[in-house]
Design an enzyme around this catalytic site. Structure first.
Site, mmCIF file in Angstrom:
data_model
loop_
_atom_site.group_PDB
_atom_site.id
_atom_site.type_symbol
_atom_site.label_atom_id
_atom_site.label_comp_id
_atom_site.label_asym_id
_atom_site.label_seq_id
_atom_site.Cartn_x
_atom_site.Cartn_y
_atom_site.Cartn_z
ATOM 1 N N TYR A 22 5.250 -13.273 14.478
ATOM 2 C CA TYR A 22 4.819 -14.425 13.683
ATOM 3 C C TYR A 22 5.733 -15.622 13.947
ATOM 4 O O TYR A 22 5.257 -16.742 14.174
ATOM 5 C CB TYR A 22 4.823 -14.056 12.198
ATOM 6 C CG TYR A 22 4.683 -15.231 11.280
ATOM 7 C CD1 TYR A 22 3.484 -15.915 11.177
ATOM 8 C CD2 TYR A 22 5.772 -15.690 10.539
ATOM 9 C CE1 TYR A 22 3.358 -17.023 10.348
ATOM 10 C CE2 TYR A 22 5.656 -16.787 9.708
ATOM 11 C CZ TYR A 22 4.452 -17.449 9.621
ATOM 12 O OH TYR A 22 4.336 -18.556 8.816
ATOM 13 N N GLU A 44 0.769 -18.204 1.429
ATOM 14 C CA GLU A 44 2.004 -18.713 0.829
ATOM 15 C C GLU A 44 1.965 -18.572 -0.688
ATOM 16 O O GLU A 44 2.980 -18.266 -1.317
ATOM 17 C CB GLU A 44 2.247 -20.167 1.231
ATOM 18 C CG GLU A 44 2.556 -20.371 2.712
ATOM 19 C CD GLU A 44 3.880 -19.763 3.159
ATOM 20 O OE1 GLU A 44 4.688 -19.339 2.297
ATOM 21 O OE2 GLU A 44 4.114 -19.702 4.374
ATOM 22 N N TRP A 52 8.174 -12.325 2.833
ATOM 23 C CA TRP A 52 7.125 -12.736 3.772
ATOM 24 C C TRP A 52 6.631 -11.536 4.577
ATOM 25 O O TRP A 52 5.467 -11.463 4.952
ATOM 26 C CB TRP A 52 7.638 -13.841 4.689
ATOM 27 C CG TRP A 52 6.571 -14.406 5.560
ATOM 28 C CD1 TRP A 52 6.517 -14.379 6.917
ATOM 29 C CD2 TRP A 52 5.370 -15.076 5.132
ATOM 30 N NE1 TRP A 52 5.365 -14.987 7.367
ATOM 31 C CE2 TRP A 52 4.650 -15.426 6.296
ATOM 32 C CE3 TRP A 52 4.847 -15.409 3.891
ATOM 33 C CZ2 TRP A 52 3.427 -16.093 6.244
ATOM 34 C CZ3 TRP A 52 3.618 -16.080 3.839
ATOM 35 C CH2 TRP A 52 2.933 -16.402 5.000
#
Length: 200
Positions: A22, A44, A52
């Protein structure tokens, strides 16, 4: 490069292969595709209070329920769809976050219609160009900025949820409104070059 010749990536990305990929291929790259912009708005918001890595691990579950993160499809989801997601360990099972994704999708579509695209609305918060960070240490990367505070204020005013200034700054980093790769990270130069080519 380190003394051993290894790539010196941003430290936050080094915990898993998923995060490395990512970081290397998505984070900080300027985005104008509305569907991608909606995807990261959802992700988000889902991250709030979590890592994350957890969000990335659940990404495909969201993709499945949200028809590839199509905002028009998400905007019409009803109570049955929310209940199905709450029963699925493949997504973050938080009712408020899931319901906010549906409500936010409706506002997203309104902004899209008003401005011609959500991208045109979003990029006005950085005057239509990526902001290039000059950070040498992760400790220098802020949790929020004036720009993310302004974006948060406007999105909240329109009725979006899970769009506080810290979430908005993480969003801006993710979709390339801000390049917060450290100067030592090879992706920093890549994102600078992408920013120089950027146009709406």
């Amino acid at each position: 490069m380190s003394a051993e010749g290894a790539v010196t990536r941003c430290a936050w990305a080094l915990n898993s292969a998923l995060e490395i990929d990512y970081h290397d291929t998505e984070w900080g790259r300027p985005q104008t595709d509305d569907q991608v912009l909606f995807e990261f708005l959802v992700l988000e918001g889902a991250q709030a209070g979590l890592s994350w890595r957890t969000v990335l691990e659940k990404r495909e579950g969201y993709r499945r329920h949200f028809q590839g993160f199509d905002p028009a499809a998400v905007a019409v989801l009803g109570a049955d769809a929310i209940e199905a997601m709450l029963a699925d360990p493949g997504v973050i099972r938080h009712r408020g976050k899931l319901e906010s994704a549906v409500g936010n999708a409706r506002i997203f579509l309104e902004l899209q219609a008003k401005h011609g695209s959500f991208a045109r609305y979003l990029w006005q918060f950085t005057d239509g160009k990526p902001l290039q960070g000059q950070r040498e240490l992760m400790a220098q990367v802020p949790a929020q900025t004036t720009e993310s505070q302004q974006l948060s204020k406007e999105l909240k005013r329109l009725g979006m949820r899970f769009v506080g200034p810290t979430i908005c700054y993480a969003y801006m980093q993710a979709v390339g409104l801000v390049n917060d790769h450290l100067l030592s990270c090879p992706c920093h130069a890549d994102c600078v070059a992408a920013g120089e080519r950027f146009s709406l």
